[in-house]
Scaffold this motif. Structure first.
Motif, PDB file in Angstrom:
ATOM      1  N   GLU A 143       0.834  -1.207   0.000  1.00  0.00           N
ATOM      2  CA  GLU A 143       0.000   0.000   0.000  1.00  0.00           C
ATOM      3  C   GLU A 143       0.870   1.259   0.000  1.00  0.00           C
ATOM      4  O   GLU A 143       0.573   2.219  -0.727  1.00  0.00           O
ATOM      5  CB  GLU A 143      -0.912  -0.010   1.219  1.00  0.00           C
ATOM      6  CG  GLU A 143      -1.988  -1.090   1.162  1.00  0.00           C
ATOM      7  CD  GLU A 143      -2.780  -1.210   2.457  1.00  0.00           C
ATOM      8  OE1 GLU A 143      -3.851  -1.836   2.441  1.00  0.00           O
ATOM      9  OE2 GLU A 143      -2.306  -0.679   3.495  1.00  0.00           O
ATOM     10  N   VAL A 179       2.557   1.682  -3.565  1.00  0.00           N
ATOM     11  CA  VAL A 179       1.620   2.163  -4.577  1.00  0.00           C
ATOM     12  C   VAL A 179       1.280   3.631  -4.327  1.00  0.00           C
ATOM     13  O   VAL A 179       1.107   4.420  -5.267  1.00  0.00           O
ATOM     14  CB  VAL A 179       0.349   1.295  -4.603  1.00  0.00           C
ATOM     15  CG1 VAL A 179      -0.707   1.898  -5.535  1.00  0.00           C
ATOM     16  CG2 VAL A 179       0.684  -0.125  -5.040  1.00  0.00           C
ATOM     17  N   LEU A 226      -1.257  -6.152  -4.992  1.00  0.00           N
ATOM     18  CA  LEU A 226      -0.582  -5.114  -5.774  1.00  0.00           C
ATOM     19  C   LEU A 226      -1.400  -4.751  -7.008  1.00  0.00           C
ATOM     20  O   LEU A 226      -1.604  -3.568  -7.316  1.00  0.00           O
ATOM     21  CB  LEU A 226       0.806  -5.593  -6.187  1.00  0.00           C
ATOM     22  CG  LEU A 226       1.612  -4.645  -7.077  1.00  0.00           C
ATOM     23  CD1 LEU A 226       1.921  -3.333  -6.355  1.00  0.00           C
ATOM     24  CD2 LEU A 226       2.909  -5.319  -7.539  1.00  0.00           C
ATOM     25  N   LEU A 229      -4.486  -2.614  -6.331  1.00  0.00           N
ATOM     26  CA  LEU A 229      -4.166  -1.226  -6.001  1.00  0.00           C
ATOM     27  C   LEU A 229      -3.604  -0.458  -7.195  1.00  0.00           C
ATOM     28  O   LEU A 229      -3.804   0.757  -7.319  1.00  0.00           O
ATOM     29  CB  LEU A 229      -3.166  -1.183  -4.843  1.00  0.00           C
ATOM     30  CG  LEU A 229      -3.673  -1.749  -3.512  1.00  0.00           C
ATOM     31  CD1 LEU A 229      -2.539  -1.788  -2.485  1.00  0.00           C
ATOM     32  CD2 LEU A 229      -4.828  -0.924  -2.977  1.00  0.00           C
ATOM     33  N   LEU A 230      -2.910  -1.172  -8.084  1.00  0.00           N
ATOM     34  CA  LEU A 230      -2.328  -0.523  -9.262  1.00  0.00           C
ATOM     35  C   LEU A 230      -3.356  -0.282 -10.362  1.00  0.00           C
ATOM     36  O   LEU A 230      -3.128   0.547 -11.253  1.00  0.00           O
ATOM     37  CB  LEU A 230      -1.217  -1.404  -9.854  1.00  0.00           C
ATOM     38  CG  LEU A 230       0.164  -1.387  -9.229  1.00  0.00           C
ATOM     39  CD1 LEU A 230       1.069  -2.346  -9.982  1.00  0.00           C
ATOM     40  CD2 LEU A 230       0.759   0.022  -9.222  1.00  0.00           C
TER      41      LEU A 230
END
Length: 313
Positions: free
Chosen positions: A84, A87, A131, A134-135
């Motif tokens: 987190e 990102v 990941l 969130l990306l």
């Protein structure tokens, strides 16, 4: 399967003005993926757990491509808080591709991530799932997500949904590794189905490196130095193995070949072990939609990280 139009890693399509994120880019195959993308003109975000390794990797790339556009992104895929935070530092960055390459090989004993998951599954699969979720807002239209599979994913016949965290049975490191790579591959194809169902132009593909040995890998100081003894030791395996530079080719092709499409699996031509990258036929289990649905549901519950914008296909 057709090998698709000829593609040459030594003459990649220009990647100028494109930005790619590569996990595990501090060493091994991930380093060479980053090196090859940078040489083609791409801006590369090198992601890895250890900042020192990232610094050395960027030095090595710039020794070959002085004008390389590089950025370091320290991230520990075994720690959701680290993912987190990493990102969060990318705010404003638009990605044309994400390469989910980082991973652990088999372990001798069961260990856990900082979130309490079995370490190999948690790093190889769950960490990349978090990941990616969130990306996702940072991915440009038409971008690609490529997940690193393995030949070992073919050697697993089922996912043990009653014991995904490997707590109920004696720990078997290679079995857990195979399971993690199968989960990653199923995820890659299920993600592409969900992207299609949502009307997104983003695609998801899988690639695997075949047999990759340090002894067959060319030196890239200060990241890797091949000794003559290492090469001599590896040469007997060279008929069915290659260096990590060549092992990076299937992933790079999946990221950059204009002919590559979502839902594909790329791997080395010769016995799935070495050579130029070609299309492979996934196993039935890799494409099983019911297994994929169960895995996705289990993963969202385990991680608490839903890809909330993607409908079930």
């Amino acid at each position: 399967m057709s090998s698709a139009p000829r593609w040459d890693v030594h003459r990649l399509p220009p990647q100028t003005h494109k930005t790619f994120l590569v996990t595990g880019a501090g060493s091994g195959i991930g380093y060479f993926i980053a090196e090859q993308l940078a040489a083609a003109g791409a801006h590369v975000v090198l992601a890895a757990r250890t900042p020192k390794k990232l610094d050395l990797a960027m030095q090595a790339i710039r020794m070959r491509t002085p004008e390389a556009q590089l950025r370091s992104l320290p991230v520990d895929l075994a720690d959701t808080a680290s993912i987190e935070a990493a990102v969060g530092t990318l705010e404003g960055t638009v990605l044309d591709g994400a390469m989910f390459n980082a991973g652990l090989l088999k372990q001798d004993r069961r260990q856990e991530t900082k979130d309490g998951h079995e370490l190999v599954l948690g790093t190889n699969y769950l960490g990349h799932f978090v990941l990616g979720s969130l990306l996702f807002p940072a991915l440009a239209p038409g971008s690609r997500i490529v997940t690193m599979s393995s030949v070992a994913a073919r050697w697993t016949k089922e996912l043990p949904f009653d014991d995904m965290e490997s707590t109920a049975t004696p720990y078997q490191g290679f079995k857990v590794y195979k399971m993690s790579k199968l989960a990653q591959t199923i995820f890659a194809f299920e993600l592409d189905r969900r992207l299609r169902a949502s009307g997104s132009t983003i695609t998801s593909l899988a690639a695997h490196p075949g047999g990759a040995l340090d002894g067959l890998t060319p030196s890239r100081p200060p990241v890797h130095t091949r000794r003559a003894a290492d090469l001599l030791k590896a040469l007997p395996q060279s008929p069915l193995a290659q260096g990590k530079d060549a092992a990076a080719w299937p992933a790079v092709r999946a990221l950059t070949d204009p002919a590559a499409k979502g839902g594909q699996l790329w791997g080395p031509r010769l016995a799935r072990s070495k050579g130029r990258p070609v299309l492979e036929r996934p196993t039935t289990l890799m494409h099983d939609t019911e297994t994929a649905r169960r895995l996705w549901t289990w993963t969202e519950k385990a991680t608490g990280s839903p890809w909330s914008t993607l409908p079930h296909p």
